[in-house]
Design a protein around this motif. Structure first.
Motif, short mmCIF file in Angstrom:
data_model
loop_
_atom_site.label_atom_id
_atom_site.label_comp_id
_atom_site.label_asym_id
_atom_site.label_seq_id
_atom_site.Cartn_x
_atom_site.Cartn_y
_atom_site.Cartn_z
N GLY A 1 -20.82 15.27 59.66
CA GLY A 1 -21.57 15.66 58.47
C GLY A 1 -21.13 14.94 57.20
N ILE A 2 -20.01 14.24 57.25
CA ILE A 2 -19.52 13.50 56.07
C ILE A 2 -19.56 12.01 56.41
CG2 ILE A 2 -17.58 13.11 54.51
CD1 ILE A 2 -16.71 15.97 55.03
N PRO A 3 -20.39 11.22 55.75
CA PRO A 3 -20.58 9.82 56.12
C PRO A 3 -19.51 8.86 55.61
CG PRO A 3 -22.01 10.37 54.29
CD PRO A 3 -21.31 11.64 54.68
N ILE A 4 -18.53 9.37 54.86
CA ILE A 4 -17.46 8.53 54.31
C ILE A 4 -16.24 8.63 55.21
CG2 ILE A 4 -15.96 8.15 52.32
CD1 ILE A 4 -18.15 9.37 50.58
N PRO A 5 -15.54 7.51 55.49
CA PRO A 5 -14.38 7.54 56.40
C PRO A 5 -13.31 8.54 55.95
CG PRO A 5 -15.02 5.27 55.90
CD PRO A 5 -15.82 6.15 55.00
N THR A 6 -12.79 9.28 56.90
CA THR A 6 -11.77 10.28 56.61
C THR A 6 -10.50 9.70 56.00
OG1 THR A 6 -12.59 11.57 58.49
CG2 THR A 6 -10.45 12.19 57.61
N PRO A 7 -10.02 8.50 56.41
CA PRO A 7 -8.81 7.95 55.80
C PRO A 7 -8.88 7.87 54.27
CG PRO A 7 -9.32 6.71 57.77
CD PRO A 7 -10.47 7.66 57.56
N PHE A 8 -10.07 7.69 53.73
CA PHE A 8 -10.20 7.64 52.27
C PHE A 8 -9.83 8.98 51.65
CE2 PHE A 8 -12.98 8.18 48.48
CZ PHE A 8 -12.31 7.28 47.64
N PHE A 9 -10.25 10.08 52.26
CA PHE A 9 -9.92 11.41 51.75
C PHE A 9 -8.43 11.71 51.92
CE2 PHE A 9 -14.45 11.79 52.97
CZ PHE A 9 -14.98 12.08 51.72
N ILE A 10 -7.87 11.23 53.02
CA ILE A 10 -6.42 11.40 53.23
C ILE A 10 -5.65 10.63 52.16
CG2 ILE A 10 -4.51 10.98 54.81
CD1 ILE A 10 -6.45 11.32 57.13
N ALA A 11 -6.13 9.42 51.87
CA ALA A 11 -5.49 8.61 50.82
C ALA A 11 -5.60 9.30 49.46
CB ALA A 11 -6.11 7.22 50.77
N LEU A 12 -6.76 9.87 49.17
CA LEU A 12 -6.93 10.59 47.91
C LEU A 12 -5.95 11.75 47.81
CD1 LEU A 12 -10.81 10.78 47.36
CD2 LEU A 12 -9.16 9.38 46.12
N ALA A 13 -5.76 12.46 48.91
CA ALA A 13 -4.81 13.57 48.92
C ALA A 13 -3.39 13.08 48.65
CB ALA A 13 -4.88 14.30 50.26
N CYS A 14 -3.02 11.97 49.29
CA CYS A 14 -1.68 11.40 49.07
C CYS A 14 -1.51 10.94 47.62
CB CYS A 14 -1.45 10.24 50.02
SG CYS A 14 -1.34 10.70 51.76
N MET A 15 -2.56 10.33 47.07
CA MET A 15 -2.51 9.90 45.67
C MET A 15 -2.35 11.09 44.74
SD MET A 15 -5.60 7.09 45.61
CE MET A 15 -5.84 6.00 47.01
N GLY A 16 -3.07 12.17 45.05
CA GLY A 16 -2.97 13.36 44.23
C GLY A 16 -1.58 13.96 44.26
N VAL A 17 -0.97 14.00 45.46
CA VAL A 17 0.37 14.56 45.60
C VAL A 17 1.38 13.73 44.82
CG1 VAL A 17 2.25 14.99 47.22
CG2 VAL A 17 -0.08 15.67 47.81
N ILE A 18 1.34 12.41 44.99
CA ILE A 18 2.33 11.56 44.30
C ILE A 18 2.10 11.58 42.79
CG2 ILE A 18 1.05 9.38 44.42
CD1 ILE A 18 4.85 9.91 44.89
N ALA A 19 0.85 11.72 42.36
CA ALA A 19 0.56 11.81 40.93
C ALA A 19 1.18 13.08 40.34
CB ALA A 19 -0.94 11.79 40.69
N LEU A 20 1.06 14.19 41.06
CA LEU A 20 1.65 15.44 40.60
C LEU A 20 3.17 15.37 40.59
CD1 LEU A 20 -0.64 18.03 42.45
CD2 LEU A 20 -0.63 17.50 40.00
N VAL A 21 3.73 14.73 41.62
CA VAL A 21 5.19 14.60 41.70
C VAL A 21 5.72 13.75 40.54
CG1 VAL A 21 7.09 13.59 43.03
CG2 VAL A 21 5.33 14.94 44.18
N LEU A 22 5.07 12.64 40.28
CA LEU A 22 5.50 11.76 39.19
C LEU A 22 5.26 12.39 37.83
CD1 LEU A 22 4.26 8.28 40.50
CD2 LEU A 22 6.58 9.23 40.60
N ARG A 23 4.25 13.25 37.76
CA ARG A 23 3.91 13.87 36.47
C ARG A 23 4.82 15.05 36.13
NH1 ARG A 23 3.43 15.92 32.40
NH2 ARG A 23 1.61 16.35 31.08
N PHE A 24 5.14 15.86 37.12
CA PHE A 24 5.86 17.11 36.84
C PHE A 24 7.32 17.09 37.28
CE2 PHE A 24 1.37 18.40 37.03
CZ PHE A 24 1.26 19.00 35.78
N THR A 25 7.80 15.99 37.81
CA THR A 25 9.22 15.85 38.12
C THR A 25 9.77 14.62 37.41
OG1 THR A 25 9.02 14.43 40.08
CG2 THR A 25 8.73 16.81 40.41
N SER A 26 11.06 14.40 37.56
CA SER A 26 11.72 13.26 36.91
C SER A 26 11.88 12.08 37.88
CB SER A 26 13.09 13.67 36.36
OG SER A 26 12.95 14.71 35.41
N LEU A 27 11.13 12.11 39.00
CA LEU A 27 11.29 11.07 40.01
C LEU A 27 11.04 9.68 39.43
CD1 LEU A 27 11.81 10.36 42.99
CD2 LEU A 27 9.35 10.58 43.38
#
Length: 366
Positions: free
Chosen positions: A192-218
């Motif tokens: 039902g979703i015509p866009i490749p799943t790896p793109f959504f997985i990548a978006l999730a990973c980008m979101g996680v690392i963005a939050l980590v870099l934003r709210f921690t001192s990493l």
């Protein structure tokens, strides 16, 4: 005339400021590839809606291929950027470790039978076990680099050499096959979703690392260690642990890529899976304008660089360039990046910018 001069000076100032920014290089490369494909074959950008083998609607085209396979590289570039920034070196074992992670996933899902009719464990369990295994191998590399002071490329050469053999040993040199169609969703399409799943997985990973870099001192800690390890130690940081941590994070990124890779075929080829992907990941970091000697980094530029690398690869395949010749074309990109990052070139470009700036200011005054 005065308004035109001011407009020109404003435009020139904008481009000079953009040129000085780290993200300029991947944006410039993206524009060059786009212009090239528009001139040579505009159909390169055509996207069509069709059906896959399961009868589900999917989008297809060269741009979707870039989005699909570039997402794997983008996930890997996240971890490689942190490792490069902290240690001043690169992990060349990620391709072999992806093979290990994929082999672990298949081992957990298939159990002792390489051709099971049903899954022997939930997919999430198999993925978590692969994450643990990949992070352990990442920790192994991290210990060698951070605590034994071995150069990253030399330390990771161990797994680069032995990793694929370890992956084959995990499954007794067999090629397990997962028959459950839900497993293919991670490397293909969700119904039902015509866009490749790896793109959504990548978006999730980008979101996680963005939050980590934003709210921690990493980010601050990694850059501090990469710029001056001794100074960061005097400021209360533990450089060895921070380097170690970046390799563990890269191991987690490797596990995600391993899941995508084996999901595409529901099986594994130990000698071929993720072959040479470490070179593309390193090139993505360099194309993002990040210094390969460590220090400051731009995660957005690295991720964009990963998609640009896939853009280049897809373009070369489009024009029937043999896979064996791809490294030669990528070598040209490496040469261009090395030349642009050379101190003498940067000095000349900086001097050129200083010469242009007074002229634009003079026009504004006039």
């Amino acid at each position: 005339m005065k308004e035109k001069d001011m407009a020109r000076s404003g435009v020139s100032g904008f481009f000079m400021n953009l040129f000085r920014k780290q993200i300029f290089i991947p944006i410039a490369a993206l524009l060059l590839l786009t212009i090239f494909n528009l001139i040579m074959d505009p159909s390169f950008f055509k996207i069509t809606l069709g059906n896959n083998s399961a009868g589900e609607p999917v989008l297809s085209g060269y741009l979707m291929t870039i989005l699909d396979y570039g997402s794997e590289l983008a996930i890997l570039a996240i971890g490689m950027t942190l490792v490069t920034a902290a240690s001043g070196g690169q992990d060349i074992s990620v391709g072999a470790t992806i093979a290990i992670a994929g082999s672990v996933i298949l081992r957990v899902l298939c159990g002792t039978n390489s051709r099971p009719e049903t899954l022997q464990a939930p997919i999430i369990v198999a993925f978590l076990v692969a994450c643990l295994a990949s992070m352990l191998f990442g920790a192994f590399n991290g210990v060698l680099v951070a605590y034994f002071k071995i150069q990253p490329m030399v330390a990771t050469l161990i797994l680069f050499t032995a990793g694929r053999s370890i992956a084959a040993w995990i499954n007794n040199n067999e090629l397990p096959i997962v028959s459950d169609t839900t497993f293919t969703y991670f490397g293909g399409f969700i119904p039902g979703i015509p866009i490749p799943t790896p793109f959504f997985i990548a978006l999730a990973c980008m979101g996680v690392i963005a939050l980590v870099l934003r709210f921690t001192s990493l980010r601050l800690y990694v850059q501090s260690v990469g710029i001056n390890e001794n100074s960061s130690r005097l400021n209360g940081l533990n450089p060895a642990f921070i380097k170690f941590l970046t390799f563990v994070i890269l191991g987690l990124c490797v596990a995600v890529c391993g899941l995508i890779k084996v999901s595409r075929l529901s099986s594994i080829n130990y000698s071929v899976i993720a072959k040479d992907i470490e070179m593309d990941a390193i090139l993505a970091v360099a194309l993002g304008g990040n210094a390969l000697g460590g220090g400051k980094f731009n995660m957005t530029a690295s991720i964009l660089g990963a998609y640009v690398i896939q853009y280049l690869t897809t373009t070369l395949y489009k024009f029937n360039v043999q896979s064996d010749a791809l490294p030669a074309y990528k070598a040209v990109v490496v040469i261009a990046l090395v030349v642009l990052s050379a101190p003498i070139v940067r000095e000349k470009l900086s001097a050129l910018g200083k010469k242009l700036k007074p002229k634009s200011q003079a026009k504004e005054v006039g």
